[in-house]
Design an enzyme around this catalytic site. Structure first.
Site, PDB file in Angstrom:
ATOM      1  N   ASN A 135      -6.379   4.675  -6.990  1.00 56.64           N
ATOM      2  CA  ASN A 135      -7.364   5.265  -6.158  1.00 56.64           C
ATOM      3  C   ASN A 135      -8.556   5.277  -7.170  1.00 56.64           C
ATOM      4  OD1 ASN A 135      -9.458   5.623  -4.299  1.00 56.64           O
ATOM      5  ND2 ASN A 135      -7.964   8.003  -3.925  1.00 56.64           N
ATOM      6  N   GLY A 152     -13.508  -0.980  -6.887  1.00 53.29           N
ATOM      7  CA  GLY A 152     -14.601  -0.377  -6.759  1.00 53.29           C
ATOM      8  C   GLY A 152     -14.711  -0.142  -5.046  1.00 53.29           C
ATOM      9  N   GLY A 153     -13.823   0.538  -5.067  1.00 50.94           N
ATOM     10  CA  GLY A 153     -13.679   1.412  -3.739  1.00 50.94           C
ATOM     11  C   GLY A 153     -14.086   0.752  -2.802  1.00 50.94           C
ATOM     12  N   THR A 172      -9.370   0.684  -9.378  1.00 55.60           N
ATOM     13  CA  THR A 172      -8.612  -0.367  -8.454  1.00 55.60           C
ATOM     14  C   THR A 172      -8.876  -1.784  -9.648  1.00 55.60           C
ATOM     15  OG1 THR A 172      -9.140   0.520  -6.858  1.00 55.60           O
ATOM     16  CG2 THR A 172      -8.435  -1.977  -6.427  1.00 55.60           C
ATOM     17  N   ARG A 194       0.783  -1.179   0.559  1.00 57.57           N
ATOM     18  CA  ARG A 194       0.360   0.325  -0.074  1.00 57.57           C
ATOM     19  C   ARG A 194       0.373   1.422  -0.133  1.00 57.57           C
ATOM     20  NH1 ARG A 194      -4.434   2.454  -1.134  1.00 57.57           N
ATOM     21  NH2 ARG A 194      -5.917   3.267   0.538  1.00 57.57           N
ATOM     22  N   SER A 246      -7.790   0.905   3.283  1.00 60.35           N
ATOM     23  CA  SER A 246      -8.389   0.732   2.301  1.00 60.35           C
ATOM     24  C   SER A 246      -9.367  -0.485   2.176  1.00 60.35           C
ATOM     25  CB  SER A 246      -7.013  -0.040   1.408  1.00 60.35           C
ATOM     26  OG  SER A 246      -7.613  -0.739   0.157  1.00 60.35           O
ATOM     27  N   SER A 247     -10.563  -0.513   0.800  1.00 62.22           N
ATOM     28  CA  SER A 247     -10.847  -1.303   0.914  1.00 62.22           C
ATOM     29  C   SER A 247     -10.722  -2.842   0.184  1.00 62.22           C
ATOM     30  CB  SER A 247     -11.985  -0.860   0.692  1.00 62.22           C
ATOM     31  OG  SER A 247     -12.893   0.151   1.137  1.00 62.22           O
ATOM     32  N   ASP A 252      -7.594   8.589  -0.185  1.00 63.08           N
ATOM     33  CA  ASP A 252      -8.611   7.068   1.333  1.00 63.08           C
ATOM     34  C   ASP A 252      -7.874   7.854   2.663  1.00 63.08           C
ATOM     35  OD1 ASP A 252      -9.542   5.897  -0.811  1.00 63.08           O
ATOM     36  OD2 ASP A 252      -8.286   4.119  -0.608  1.00 63.08           O
TER      37      ASP A 252
END
Length: 607
Positions: free
Chosen positions: A428, A501-502, A408, A131, A479-480, A450
């Site tokens: 992002n 997909g955020g 993403t 990340r 993050s998701s 984010d």
């Protein structure tokens, strides 16, 4: 209950009644409308077909799942510039067997066993965190206007939005330790695609045209992604990226050093100094991608391994599984109003915890053990009213229960030994901040958005986060992304999945797992099924087209507001196939490219 739900329940009952469970399960899965790509060896499922073909080629040439995943990821930096990248970051979870033709190919290079690894079945699993990090000069007020409001342009479209990239560090590190082939071999297909060009697909063509205002604002991006005169590339036209090819070649020859200490570092730092960015040479030299111990949970007795924080996705996914499994969703039926209501109420509770309590484990304390405990799941379940929606404002007003993309891309790989890789990478939003490094040919991320720019203020995905995720030097933003592996009860590898997909990534992965393991769908049907999403704020259900008017009406009667949304996610997934001889050895694989993305593909290795 819908006709589809009754059919799934009927087939499940038939499977239970059969004296031959393997045959019964096969009957159930093959009787569905959608079917995965089948391979007698390995398979790569990715968001762009040409990149997936690169991964399958690497499998054919003797590479394992890690080699194929790394090759595909570098190829996506060429063919899927809206998400694939050198200038972003991501997460990866892998499981590799300790026995088999490819199991020991890189053992000598690995050195001592990683303390973060989990021993499961006949192999080991580990997670890798590459990340992005906040630059050393970043602070909590980075995106605030003088009046205290958030400056969305700075947060999304300026060099201040760029975190220190981690993709190159992560991909080269995992390939060096766990791959079978040399890095130069693994990267050669991506170099060729960038240098010789590739035929632009319909999705990329439409995406570039839509992003023209962002990309044309930067001279380097405009020159790279548009023809002379500014015309967009049409489907079938050849897009060549010679500057990107040179950057990939440098990485292939020098490894991560090229990006963090060599020519690419010099180009990136020069851009930051010239145009007011924060990333310094020291930021790049200090960057590390740590190995991490995967989070472990269960669904229907199946071990589930997923990414720990700073992924908020893995912990939130396991919370949801813990809360939902005892609710027996198979009895209320796939995508019935009763099932969706239970899922949404659980989602809102889990996202409340995600937004308030999770962050970078290197800098903030998190009550993970308690969040993932069965006792806490029981308490959360008791907060769910089965007949009525609890408004977001009511949940938000409660005290803390504990003290203590959309651009993403995701790919999944299974090799012929059953090795699995699930990896999600990101810039992002689409094309990141739209700024390319001059002379280097790659786009930069806008991952700093984010972070929590201001507690309670929504980010690009509508998430309202807390101070645990505030901007701080060298902190990684929450993050998701939720790369996930699932295993049979005896520890044999089963499937790899994840999604872009955020904030919708977590619920996409959740629904793929529930569809596959609870509702009895085959992998293709599990991925194709209609999806819903809720994240506390905004206080509504986002729903894809496909829910019946009756289901819609019943949910509204429970107090929900529903909004029809475009397709969610791209859950490219792969599954290990076994024979009926009960010896536990893979006989092939299945792969599914999410039909929501036009250019996605699952490509089989042909032995």
């Amino acid at each position: 209950m819908t006709v589809r739900s009754r059919l799934a329940l009927g087939l499940a009952a038939l499977a239970v009644a059969s004296p031959h469970p393997v045959l019964a399960n096969l009957l159930q899965e093959r009787s569905q409308r959608f079917h995965p790509v089948e391979s007698s060896a390995g398979i790569v499922a990715a968001q762009e077909a040409q990149a997936a073909a690169v991964g399958a080629q690497i499998l054919r040439e003797g590479g394992n799942a890690v080699d194929a995943a790394v090759a595909t990821s570098f190829a996506l930096a060429v063919t899927l510039p809206q998400a694939g990248n050198l200038g972003g970051g991501g997460f990866l979870v892998l499981w590799l067997p300790k026995r088999g033709p490819m199991a020991t190919c890189a053992a000598a290079a690995r050195g001592p066993e990683l303390p973060e690894a989990i021993q499961l079945g006949r192999g080991e699993a580990v997670a890798l965190n590459f990340r992005e990090k906040a630059p050393l000069k970043a602070g909590p007020d980075l995106f605030l206007n003088p009046d205290g409001t958030v400056n969305r342009r700075l947060a999304l479209r300026s060099l201040l939005s760029t975190g220190v990239p981690g993709t190159v560090a992560g991909l080269t590190q995992v390939q060096q330790r766990y791959g079978c082939l040399p890095l130069a071999t693994v990267m050669q297909p991506a170099i060729r695609l960038a240098e010789q060009g590739f035929a632009v697909g319909p999705e990329l063509s439409a995406s570039l045209e839509a992003a023209a205002p962002i990309l044309k604002a930067d001279p380097s991006s405009a020159a790279q992604f548009f023809k002379v005169g500014g015309a967009p590339y049409r489907p079938g036209e050849l897009l060549k990226q010679p500057l990107l090819a040179a950057s990939l070649r440098c990485i292939a020859q020098q490894g991560a050093r090229c990006f963090y200490r060599g020519p690419l570092a010099q180009a990136l730092v020069a851009l930051m100094q010239d145009q007011g960015g924060l990333i310094s040479r020291e930021d790049l030299e200090r960057y590390r991608a740590p190995w991490m111990r995967p989070l472990r949970g269960e669904l229907q007795g199946h071990p589930v391994l997923t990414m720990p924080p700073p992924s908020g996705g893995g912990a939130t996914l396991l919370q949801l599984l813990n809360v939902l499994e005892p609710l027996q969703l198979q009895t209320t039926g796939l995508n019935s109003a009763a099932t969706i209501h239970r899922m949404v109420e659980a989602m809102n509770l889990a996202y409340r915890d995600r937004n308030r309590l999770l962050g970078d484990p290197d800098q903030v304390a998190m009550p993970l053990d308690r969040l993932l405990s069965s006792r806490y799941a029981d308490q959360q379940r008791q907060r769910i009213r089965l007949d009525r929606h609890r408004p977001a404002a009511e949940l938000e007003a409660e005290p803390l229960p504990l003290h203590g993309g959309t651009n993403t891309t995701h790919l999944s790989v299974v090799d012929r030994d059953g090795g699995m890789v699930s990896t999600t990478t990101t810039l992002n939003t689409a094309y990141g901040n739209g700024i390319s490094v001059p002379g280097a040919g790659f786009l930069l991320n806008n991952e700093m958005d984010d972070f929590t720019a201001k507690p309670g203020a929504p980010n690009a995905y509508g998430l309202r986060q807390g101070s645990q995720n505030a901007i701080a030097p060298e902190r990684r933003p929450l993050s998701s992304m939720t790369p996930t592996l699932v295993f049979h009860r005896d520890g044999r590898p089963l499937l790899a999945t994840g999604s872009p997909g955020g904030s919708r990534i977590i619920t996409t992965v959740l629904q793929v797992l529930l569809n596959r393991l609870v509702h009895g769908l085959n992998l293709a049907s599990a991925v194709a099924e209609t999806r819903i999403h809720s994240q506390l704020w905004p206080d509504q259900i986002s729903a894809e087209q496909g829910l019946s008017p009756d289901t819609w009406r019943l949910l509204e009667q429970r107090g929900h507001e529903l909004k029809l949304r475009p397709a969610m996610g791209s859950a490219n997934s792969a599954e290990v196939r076994y024979g009926g001889d009960h010896q536990g050895l893979p006989v092939g694989s299945w792969g599914v490219a999410d039909p929501r993305r036009l250019d996605a593909a699952a490509v089989a290795e042909r032995p």
